[in-house]
Design a protein around this motif. Sequence first.
Motif, PDB file in Angstrom:
ATOM      1  N   ASP A 310       0.766  -1.409   0.010  1.00 25.46           N
ATOM      2  CA  ASP A 310      -0.184  -0.064   0.086  1.00 25.46           C
ATOM      3  C   ASP A 310       0.849   1.303   0.069  1.00 25.46           C
ATOM      4  O   ASP A 310       0.330   2.252  -0.555  1.00 25.46           O
ATOM      5  N   ASN A 311       1.958   1.153   0.544  1.00 22.79           N
ATOM      6  CA  ASN A 311       3.068   2.258   0.678  1.00 22.79           C
ATOM      7  C   ASN A 311       3.860   2.365  -0.781  1.00 22.79           C
ATOM      8  O   ASN A 311       4.822   3.440  -0.808  1.00 22.79           O
ATOM      9  N   GLY A 312       3.460   1.585  -1.739  1.00 26.60           N
ATOM     10  CA  GLY A 312       4.304   1.610  -3.012  1.00 26.60           C
ATOM     11  C   GLY A 312       5.512   0.691  -2.985  1.00 26.60           C
ATOM     12  O   GLY A 312       6.246   0.515  -4.153  1.00 26.60           O
ATOM     13  N   LYS A 313       5.803   0.305  -1.833  1.00 29.61           N
ATOM     14  CA  LYS A 313       7.112  -0.441  -1.855  1.00 29.61           C
ATOM     15  C   LYS A 313       6.807  -1.889  -2.619  1.00 29.61           C
ATOM     16  O   LYS A 313       5.526  -2.200  -2.831  1.00 29.61           O
ATOM     17  N   ALA A 314       7.611  -2.678  -3.197  1.00 29.05           N
ATOM     18  CA  ALA A 314       7.376  -3.701  -3.940  1.00 29.05           C
ATOM     19  C   ALA A 314       8.455  -4.825  -3.989  1.00 29.05           C
ATOM     20  O   ALA A 314       9.387  -4.735  -3.559  1.00 29.05           O
ATOM     21  N   GLY A 315       8.056  -6.029  -4.712  1.00 33.07           N
ATOM     22  CA  GLY A 315       8.956  -7.106  -4.559  1.00 33.07           C
ATOM     23  C   GLY A 315       8.555  -8.070  -5.280  1.00 33.07           C
ATOM     24  O   GLY A 315       7.411  -8.072  -6.197  1.00 33.07           O
ATOM     25  N   PHE A 316       9.142  -9.203  -5.233  1.00 33.90           N
ATOM     26  CA  PHE A 316       8.715 -10.628  -5.961  1.00 33.90           C
ATOM     27  C   PHE A 316       8.846 -11.781  -5.185  1.00 33.90           C
ATOM     28  O   PHE A 316       9.957 -11.888  -4.405  1.00 33.90           O
ATOM     29  N   ILE A 317       8.179 -12.924  -5.493  1.00 30.40           N
ATOM     30  CA  ILE A 317       8.298 -14.286  -4.788  1.00 30.40           C
ATOM     31  C   ILE A 317       8.136 -15.145  -5.976  1.00 30.40           C
ATOM     32  O   ILE A 317       7.421 -15.072  -6.644  1.00 30.40           O
ATOM     33  N   GLY A 318       9.200 -16.262  -5.951  1.00 30.88           N
ATOM     34  CA  GLY A 318       9.406 -17.257  -6.937  1.00 30.88           C
ATOM     35  C   GLY A 318       9.216 -18.666  -6.464  1.00 30.88           C
ATOM     36  O   GLY A 318       9.673 -18.983  -5.263  1.00 30.88           O
ATOM     37  N   GLU A 319       8.678 -19.660  -6.958  1.00 29.67           N
ATOM     38  CA  GLU A 319       8.634 -20.836  -6.824  1.00 29.67           C
ATOM     39  C   GLU A 319       9.686 -21.528  -7.451  1.00 29.67           C
ATOM     40  O   GLU A 319       9.715 -21.537  -8.685  1.00 29.67           O
ATOM     41  N   HIS A 320      10.417 -22.565  -6.871  1.00 32.13           N
ATOM     42  CA  HIS A 320      11.746 -22.797  -7.402  1.00 32.13           C
ATOM     43  C   HIS A 320      11.916 -24.148  -7.954  1.00 32.13           C
ATOM     44  O   HIS A 320      12.773 -24.455  -8.528  1.00 32.13           O
ATOM     45  N   SER A 321      10.611 -24.601  -8.224  1.00 28.84           N
ATOM     46  CA  SER A 321      10.836 -26.135  -8.548  1.00 28.84           C
ATOM     47  C   SER A 321      11.165 -26.453 -10.009  1.00 28.84           C
ATOM     48  O   SER A 321      12.249 -27.115 -10.306  1.00 28.84           O
ATOM     49  N   CYS A 322      11.004 -25.897 -11.104  1.00 29.90           N
ATOM     50  CA  CYS A 322      11.376 -25.760 -12.340  1.00 29.90           C
ATOM     51  C   CYS A 322      12.420 -24.627 -12.842  1.00 29.90           C
ATOM     52  O   CYS A 322      12.990 -24.873 -13.864  1.00 29.90           O
ATOM     53  N   MET A 323      12.561 -23.887 -11.991  1.00 35.42           N
ATOM     54  CA  MET A 323      13.308 -22.768 -12.372  1.00 35.42           C
ATOM     55  C   MET A 323      14.444 -22.172 -11.308  1.00 35.42           C
ATOM     56  O   MET A 323      13.688 -21.948 -10.291  1.00 35.42           O
ATOM     57  N   ASP A 324      15.708 -22.104 -11.434  1.00 34.86           N
ATOM     58  CA  ASP A 324      16.481 -21.403 -10.602  1.00 34.86           C
ATOM     59  C   ASP A 324      16.520 -19.821 -10.694  1.00 34.86           C
ATOM     60  O   ASP A 324      15.911 -19.339 -11.422  1.00 34.86           O
ATOM     61  N   GLY A 325      16.917 -19.264  -9.841  1.00 33.44           N
ATOM     62  CA  GLY A 325      16.913 -17.826  -9.581  1.00 33.44           C
ATOM     63  C   GLY A 325      17.770 -17.029 -10.558  1.00 33.44           C
ATOM     64  O   GLY A 325      17.317 -15.827 -10.589  1.00 33.44           O
ATOM     65  N   THR A 326      18.543 -17.590 -11.236  1.00 32.58           N
ATOM     66  CA  THR A 326      19.217 -16.806 -12.161  1.00 32.58           C
ATOM     67  C   THR A 326      18.289 -16.242 -13.182  1.00 32.58           C
ATOM     68  O   THR A 326      18.222 -15.274 -13.985  1.00 32.58           O
ATOM     69  N   ALA A 327      17.319 -17.123 -13.691  1.00 29.87           N
ATOM     70  CA  ALA A 327      16.381 -16.648 -14.778  1.00 29.87           C
ATOM     71  C   ALA A 327      15.481 -15.727 -14.153  1.00 29.87           C
ATOM     72  O   ALA A 327      15.125 -14.648 -14.815  1.00 29.87           O
ATOM     73  N   THR A 328      14.769 -15.809 -12.968  1.00 35.43           N
ATOM     74  CA  THR A 328      14.116 -14.822 -12.496  1.00 35.43           C
ATOM     75  C   THR A 328      14.512 -13.513 -11.874  1.00 35.43           C
ATOM     76  O   THR A 328      13.916 -12.414 -12.073  1.00 35.43           O
ATOM     77  N   CYS A 329      15.931 -13.804 -11.777  1.00 34.25           N
ATOM     78  CA  CYS A 329      16.703 -12.342 -11.317  1.00 34.25           C
ATOM     79  C   CYS A 329      16.984 -11.606 -12.859  1.00 34.25           C
ATOM     80  O   CYS A 329      16.805 -10.375 -12.569  1.00 34.25           O
ATOM     81  N   ARG A 330      17.123 -12.219 -13.693  1.00 37.07           N
ATOM     82  CA  ARG A 330      17.118 -11.294 -15.044  1.00 37.07           C
ATOM     83  C   ARG A 330      15.666 -10.667 -15.458  1.00 37.07           C
ATOM     84  O   ARG A 330      15.614  -9.589 -15.734  1.00 37.07           O
ATOM     85  N   LEU A 331      14.730 -11.411 -15.056  1.00 35.23           N
ATOM     86  CA  LEU A 331      13.371 -10.994 -15.259  1.00 35.23           C
ATOM     87  C   LEU A 331      13.150  -9.795 -14.545  1.00 35.23           C
ATOM     88  O   LEU A 331      12.710  -8.410 -14.829  1.00 35.23           O
ATOM     89  N   ASN A 332      13.498  -9.652 -13.193  1.00 36.72           N
ATOM     90  CA  ASN A 332      13.316  -8.780 -12.012  1.00 36.72           C
ATOM     91  C   ASN A 332      14.289  -7.622 -12.440  1.00 36.72           C
ATOM     92  O   ASN A 332      13.907  -6.556 -12.201  1.00 36.72           O
ATOM     93  N   GLU A 333      15.596  -7.921 -12.930  1.00 36.70           N
ATOM     94  CA  GLU A 333      16.412  -6.628 -13.129  1.00 36.70           C
ATOM     95  C   GLU A 333      15.868  -6.216 -14.537  1.00 36.70           C
ATOM     96  O   GLU A 333      16.140  -4.784 -14.617  1.00 36.70           O
ATOM     97  N   TYR A 334      15.391  -6.865 -15.497  1.00 35.81           N
ATOM     98  CA  TYR A 334      14.688  -6.205 -16.573  1.00 35.81           C
ATOM     99  C   TYR A 334      13.706  -5.176 -16.154  1.00 35.81           C
ATOM    100  O   TYR A 334      13.603  -4.186 -16.834  1.00 35.81           O
ATOM    101  N   VAL A 335      12.681  -5.729 -15.302  1.00 36.82           N
ATOM    102  CA  VAL A 335      11.471  -4.831 -14.938  1.00 36.82           C
ATOM    103  C   VAL A 335      12.164  -3.679 -14.052  1.00 36.82           C
ATOM    104  O   VAL A 335      12.013  -2.489 -14.583  1.00 36.82           O
TER     105      VAL A 335
END
Length: 613
Positions: A310-335
């Motif tokens: 509600d105060n505009g802060k933001a983040g991300f949570i990922g489910e890890h079973s099929c994808m490791d963090g390097t891929a979603t890190c790239r997504l979040n870095e892109y965003v």
Amino acid sequence: MPPTPKTPVDSTAAGPMLRYQKNLPKLPVPPLSDTLRKYLKSVHPLLTEEEYKRTEQAVKEFEAPGGLGQELQKRLVARAKDPSVVNWMEEWWNDQAYMGYRDPVVIYVSYFFAYKDDKFRKLPAQRAAAITTAALEFKKQVVDNTLEPEYAKGEPLCMDSYKYMFNNCRIAKKPSDEAAIFDPHQNTHIIAIRKNKFYFVDTVYNGKQLSTKELEQQFQRVIDQAGGLKGIPVGVLTSENRDVWTDVRQALLKANPRNKQVIDKIETASFVVCLDDSSPKYRDDLCRACWHGDGRNRYFDKPVQFIVFDNGKAGFIGEHSCMDGTATCRLNEYVCDGLNRNLIKHGSEQIRGNIPHPEELSFVLNKDLEHAIQAAETHFDDLIARHEMTVLAYQSFGKNLIKKFRSSPDGFVQMAIQLAYYKCFGVSRPTYESAQTRKFQRGRTETARTVTDESVAFVKAMEDPTLPNEKKIALLRAALKAQGQYMASAVNAHGVDRHLFGLKNCLKSGEPVPAIFRDPAYAYSSHWYLSTSQLTSEHFDGYGWGQVVNDGFGCAYMIKNNALQFNIASVKDLEVHGKKYVRGTYQFKQCLEEACDDLRDLLMTELPAQAKL
């Protein structure tokens, strides 16, 4: 410009993203003797002399000509050479490490990124819309196979796991969960969750994607429609033990045909945007809110969930079973980077009329389902109450100074973690560092075993005030070299853990379990008192996950240009080898700060005066 790799281009590839995919090497099976030699070397600093002799004997028996070790190696090599098997480890690993794992995904499997503030987007609907536009831009590149492959030292990495990023969901089943992939062209909607209520938001209207302004209107509508009263938190069921959730999911589907329609829309969605009604102010609070929140305003089985507060802060949570963090890190870095540098195309400022309002997806519940939801809430609250998490934002130096020390930044931080643990507990214990093996087809990770004879000698020397700095620096250099050598082996799929895992899986039913796998050293040396990994973005203010053993720490770290950041998680009232540590997470945090200070002060003594500026 991307590098020019040695890997041949596949002219038949579906697009640039996959142009190297078919020509990536297959995951190798290391020579048995090499792995066993490394194994003995890796356990030596962890064992007494008597324990080591027992382990040495078990290894000799395993490696003996005509023994079971040689036979298991032949079976594993044959499996790796089978043309129908892309990656010899994939099926076993996905099942045993993830899909067959029955503990809740939240805490034990999921991971998070916490974003820095967006100074131009303070309102939740505004920030959610911008993040969604950027994520949809990234999704388009993935779906069209136009995303540039990732590279390591000039060679391309496997991009196969990106197919699990969007329009995907983990499906609870017994005895092992499944991953479901849905058509991204047919499913252009996202799911917004507010006040525990689910909303269907199509990102396309009349054949055209909604602009950021139009998405902002839709998110504001969700916030307004949800009102002040919270709904029954069906999403908390995804935080349950996987067998429990499997049973409840089946009951939910059978209770009313509408429930299947709702679940189908959630599972097929591109991704989820959680519009939380909380306002975490401080870094620790933000990280915990991204890690798990209150457990209600989530659907933890989705691999991509953006969270906006509600105060505009933001983040991300990922489910890890099929994808490791390097891929979603790239997504979040892109965003984050795209929004920060104004690289994202937001579309027209004009909002089209008649865009359908978000559709609330309502479950039909009975008393049994309501009791199951209440039980899940209790289990979640109990689980979260047992855990601590804190962040050390260390501002004294970062990668730039570490490089002046003529040190690998990653190796340097690994030694800081080792020194901190020794300060805290007076001993070195098994440590996992994630090493990616994506240079191979469908490669995921290998364990880099950080504790070595050299690292133990180094941390002991650092705590001995009588030793001269020159001696301590020499021991640090030796420890860094050993860490670097093992990491180099691990990323080339020549570590210890995955190979032994494969050999053990080659045992046939009824065959005796070799002594090497029954030896206490085998279990102890992979009991990760420290589970560590690095992913870094200048746009993140937190990144982490839970510990993997209840007498250990999860220690995620970022190495920024001029800062280091550690995210530390453990159970409350940590008990290690019979000794209780009240607030052990915070003790370890202080030891990390001291360790970083000590290493800086030590290496500054040999830095030329002009380099200190």
